[in-house]
Design an enzyme around this catalytic site. Sequence first.
Site, PDB file in Angstrom:
ATOM      1  N   GLY A 208      -1.185  -2.416  -6.494  1.00 55.08           N
ATOM      2  CA  GLY A 208       0.130  -2.097  -5.957  1.00 55.08           C
ATOM      3  C   GLY A 208       0.531  -0.646  -6.051  1.00 55.08           C
ATOM      4  CD  GLU A 428      19.162 -12.352 -25.681  1.00 58.17           C
ATOM      5  OE1 GLU A 428      18.907 -11.134 -25.761  1.00 58.17           O
ATOM      6  OE2 GLU A 428      18.279 -13.225 -25.550  1.00 58.17           O
TER       7      GLU A 428
HETATM    8  P1  ADP Z   1      -2.987  -1.376  -3.672  1.00 59.20           P
HETATM    9  O1  ADP Z   1      -3.941  -1.347  -2.537  1.00 59.20           O
HETATM   10  O2  ADP Z   1      -3.088  -0.198  -4.576  1.00 59.20           O
HETATM   11  O3  ADP Z   1      -3.002  -2.649  -4.451  1.00 59.20           O
HETATM   12  P2  ADP Z   1      -1.106  -1.306  -1.548  1.00 59.20           P
HETATM   13  O4  ADP Z   1      -1.485  -0.051  -0.880  1.00 59.20           O
HETATM   14  O5  ADP Z   1      -1.597  -2.555  -0.936  1.00 59.20           O
HETATM   15  O6  ADP Z   1      -1.515  -1.284  -3.078  1.00 59.20           O
HETATM   16  O7  ADP Z   1       0.490  -1.342  -1.663  1.00 59.20           O
HETATM   17  C1  ADP Z   1       1.245  -2.434  -1.227  1.00 59.20           C
HETATM   18  C2  ADP Z   1       2.568  -1.979  -0.661  1.00 59.20           C
HETATM   19  O8  ADP Z   1       3.385  -1.363  -1.644  1.00 59.20           O
HETATM   20  C3  ADP Z   1       2.425  -0.933   0.420  1.00 59.20           C
HETATM   21  O9  ADP Z   1       2.243  -1.524   1.657  1.00 59.20           O
HETATM   22  C4  ADP Z   1       3.733  -0.178   0.342  1.00 59.20           C
HETATM   23  O10 ADP Z   1       4.744  -0.845   1.056  1.00 59.20           O
HETATM   24  C5  ADP Z   1       4.071  -0.257  -1.117  1.00 59.20           C
HETATM   25  N1  ADP Z   1       3.634   0.948  -1.828  1.00 59.20           N
HETATM   26  C6  ADP Z   1       2.682   0.997  -2.782  1.00 59.20           C
HETATM   27  N2  ADP Z   1       2.530   2.247  -3.244  1.00 59.20           N
HETATM   28  C7  ADP Z   1       3.377   3.037  -2.549  1.00 59.20           C
HETATM   29  C8  ADP Z   1       3.677   4.441  -2.570  1.00 59.20           C
HETATM   30  N3  ADP Z   1       3.041   5.279  -3.406  1.00 59.20           N
HETATM   31  N4  ADP Z   1       4.612   4.907  -1.714  1.00 59.20           N
HETATM   32  C9  ADP Z   1       5.246   4.055  -0.878  1.00 59.20           C
HETATM   33  N5  ADP Z   1       5.015   2.736  -0.815  1.00 59.20           N
HETATM   34  C10 ADP Z   1       4.097   2.205  -1.639  1.00 59.20           C
HETATM   35 ZN    ZN Z   2      14.943 -12.462 -28.358  1.00 60.44          ZN
END
Ligand code: ADP
Ligand code: ZN
Length: 617
Positions: A208, A428
Site C-alpha cells: 500500500g 479507559e
Molecule cells: P502497493 O503496490 O505498494 O501495494 P499500490 O500502488 O497498489 O500499493 O497503492 C494502492 C492505492 O493507494 C493507490 O492506487 C493509490 O490510490 C493509493 N496510494 C498509495 N500510495 C500512494 C502515494 N504515495 N500517493 C498517492 N496515493 C497513494
Molecule cells: Zn486497555
Amino acid sequence: MNRSAWVRLGLFLVALAVAVTLWFRVLRVQGDSQVVTYTELLKAVDDGKVKEVLLENERVLARLKEDKGGRDQSLVASRLPNMDERELITRLEEQGVAISGRIEQSSFWPAVLSSILPLVMLFFLFRAVGGMLSGGAAGRARPMSFGKSQAKIFDRSSENKTTFVDVAGVDEAKNELIEVVNYLKDPEKYKAVGARVPKGVLLVGAPGTGKTLLARAVAGEAGVPFFSMSGSEFVEMFVGVGASRVRDLFTQAKERAPCIVFIDELDAVGKTRAGGGVFAANEEREQTLNQLLVEMDGFDASVGIVIMAATNRPEVLDKALMRAGRFDRQVLVDRPDVRGREAILQVHAKRLTLEGVDLKLVAQRTPGMVGADLANVVNEAALACARRDAKKVEQRDFEEAIDRLQLGLRKDGRVMNESERRRVAWHESGHALVALSVKHADPVHRVTIIPRSIGALGATLQLPTEDRYLMTEEELRDTLAVLMGGRTAEEIVFGGVSTGAQNDLERASELARQMVCRFGMSSLGPQSFGRPGGSQFLGGAVSFEERNFSEATAQAIDHEVRALLDAAHRTAHNALSARRAVLDAIAGELLVKETLERDVLEAMVRPVPIAPEGARA
Ligand code: ADP
Ligand code: ZN
Ligand code: MG
C-alpha cells in the site's frame, strides 16, 4: 473475447439448439394429418381409403386418397411395440397400397445436438473452473493461448493518465525513478557520457505504499511502451506455461524497445529456490524464475529495456535476482512521514469539497498509515459526509473516518450492561490519567467508551506529536505504564481485573520483551538476544528463529521482562491512587458523555508529572 462474451455465446448456442429441436418436432407432422388409433388406421386401409403408407420408427403414416377438396390428408398412428407387421403388410398388399419405410430423419438433428450440447457445456464448465484455479488468468485468456504472455501494454496514448503528480510522499523513490524516465526519453544523452542505467529496478516497501502506482506513473511519464504483468500471472496450473510466458513477454518487449517491463509482486515467481516442496507449483515457479534470469541476462542495457519489479517481501527473493546485471538497483518505497502523509491526503482530497479541514492534523493522527490507508481515510470521510446529507466534507468526517479505520465500526446496537460500562469507563480513564500523569507519554487525543466492532470496548487514543524514528528508554517505560493503566484502575476501583485488559497485556509484554532483547534496556546490559525473524515490511514480532543464548539467559530475560512490567504497574498504581478523585471524575464524565476530547481532559487534569518507578537516572 472476454468472459462475458463467452457466456453470451454459450447462451446463444443453447437457445439455438432448443429452437432447432422444436422446429423439427413441428416438421414431423407435415400437412394435414390426423392422429388416430392403430385400429382406425387399419380400418381405413380395409375401406380402401389409403393411397400409400409410410412406416417410420415410431409411427405409421397413411396418406389418404384425394378427397373432394383435393387436399392431401393423412392419418398418423403410433406403432405398437413388438408388433407383427406381416399382417399389416399383407392387408396393404391386398388393397394395392404403396409401402415405403423411412428411418426417422427428423430426429437426426436433435440427436446430434443432444450429443454435442453436453460437450459444449463441459467446455464452458472447464473454462470457468480453469479460470478459478489459475486465479482468473486463464479465464481471461483467449482459448488455446496458455503460453502467450498477457502483459498489459500501456502507451502514452492509452488511457493510463497516471503521472508523478498522483504519487506523493515518496520523494526519494520518485527521484530515483525520474532518472529512469529521463534515460528512456533520451537514451543517446546517457550513452554520450558513457553512463549506464541499471537494467533492473526493484521497488521494495510495505503493502500500500504506492509501488504499483509509481510504476504506472513511470509509464505515464516516460511515454514509452510499458509492459505490465503480475508475478502471480506467470505461475499457472500447467508446468512450463510460466516460462513460455516470460519468453513471450521479452520477445514482445525487444520488438518495441525502448520500453519498460514491469513485474508486479515479483515474490510470486522469485521466491528462493532452495528447499522446494513436492508440489508441481514449485517446479513451475522455478522454471519461470530460471527463464526470467535467462532473459534478463540475454540482452545488454543498450537495447533500452528497463525492467522494473515490485515486492513487499524482498527477504524471500532468490539471491540470484539481485546479482549485478539483474535487479541491481533497489528503491525503497518507504512509509510516508507526517509531511508525506499530508501530501498524499492532498492528492486524494482534490476530488472533494472541503470546509475547514486541517489535513495537517489528519496527517498527525495517522502515523504508520500508508498511501492506500490514507486514500481509504479520504474516501471514508466523503462517505461520512454523505451519510449526514452534507455537501462539504468537514473535520469531523475525517475524525469519524480515522476512528472507523483504526477502531472498526462503532457498534451502536451493542448494549453493555451498566456494570460493564462502569468497568470500561474506569479502565479507559485509567489509561488516560496515567498518560496525562507521566512525563514522556504522547498527549491523549480522545477517550471513548463507545464499543467498536474489533473487540475493543473502549479506547484511549494518543496523538504522537511527531513521527518517531527512535524512542528513549524513559518513553518506552512510560508507554508501558500507560498500557498498564487500564488494568490498574480496575484493580483499584473494583478490587480485581477483567478480561478487557488482555490486549493491553499482550502489547505491554511484547514491548517489554523487545526492550530487553532488542534494545538492551535492562540489567542484562547492552546486548541483543535472538535473531529477529518475520518480515521487514509485513510486520512481525520478535521471534526467536535462532536462539543464540543459553537456558540460563532465557530465564534471566523472563525475569527482566517481568521486572519491567512490574515497575510499569507500580508507576500506574502510584499515578492513579495519588489522584483517585480525578480518576473518578473522568470516569463519571465518560459514563455521561461517552467520548471526551483532549481539551476537556486536560482541563480536568492539572499536569502533575510524577517520576516513573524504576527508571535509572
Ligand atoms: P502497493 O503496490 O505498494 O501495494 P499500490 O500502488 O497498489 O500499493 O497503492 C494502492 C492505492 O493507494 C493507490 O492506487 C493509490 O490510490 C493509493 N496510494 C498509495 N500510495 C500512494 C502515494 N504515495 N500517493 C498517492 N496515493 C497513494
Ligand atoms: Zn486497555
Ligand atoms: Mg501493488
